[in-house]
Design an enzyme around this catalytic site. Structure first.
Site, PDB file in Angstrom:
ATOM      1  CG  ASN A   1      -1.918   1.049   1.252  1.00  0.00           C
ATOM      2  OD1 ASN A   1      -1.604   2.217   1.430  1.00  0.00           O
ATOM      3  ND2 ASN A   1      -3.165   0.657   1.055  1.00  0.00           N
TER       4      ASN A   1
ATOM      5  CD  GLU B   1       5.863 -14.424   5.540  1.00  0.00           C
ATOM      6  OE1 GLU B   1       7.074 -14.605   5.383  1.00  0.00           O
ATOM      7  OE2 GLU B   1       5.305 -13.319   5.302  1.00  0.00           O
TER       8      GLU B   1
ATOM      9  CB  CYS C   1       8.482  -9.316   9.218  1.00  0.00           C
ATOM     10  SG  CYS C   1       6.697  -9.445   9.486  1.00  0.00           S
TER      11      CYS C   1
END
Length: 131
Positions: free
Chosen positions: A42, A52, A83
């Site tokens: 975005n 994920e 992450c």
């Protein structure tokens, strides 16, 4: 189709016009069903969705709640781990010994586990007695 092939296929559909860093993830549940997800960026960067997290959302939407295997692929010089937030999300639905295969589009792989990716993970047992 292998779990890594599923991750590779969904990676092609990633929406990454800003970073151009496409990631695909696939997870397998006990029934053998595979759910996949890709990153969706975005323009307001923090508002994007990781691959994920997309795979987990698809799994939950299908009524499943347990992950038994994970694969993640990206076009990078070395396999890219999830992450921190996605590590915790994976840990919510997987056991510490759940296998995770990290891969590059060039064929390099790294086999690990959810527990190795997130040692000392926060679990519901940590909230016992918090009333």
């Amino acid at each position: 189709m292998s779990l890594l092939d599923a991750a590779r296929a969904v990676r092609e559909r990633a929406y990454a016009p800003y970073s151009r860093f496409k990631v695909g993830a696939a997870i397998r549940v006990p029934s053998g069903q595979v759910y996949s997800g890709c990153n969706v960026e975005n323009v307001a960067y923090p508002e994007g969705t990781c691959a994920e997290a997309g795979a987990i959302a698809a799994m939950i939407a299908a009524g499943e709640t347990q992950i038994i295997e994970v694969a993640v692929i990206a076009d990078a010089p070395a396999p890219v781990p999830p992450c921190g937030g996605c590590r915790q999300k994976l840990a919510e639905f997987a056991r510490g010994e759940t296998p995770v295969l990290l891969a590059t589009t060039g064929g390099q792989t790294l086999a690990t586990t959810v527990g190795e990716l997130l040692p000392g993970r926060f679990e519901v047992a940590h909230m016992a007695g918090s009333e």
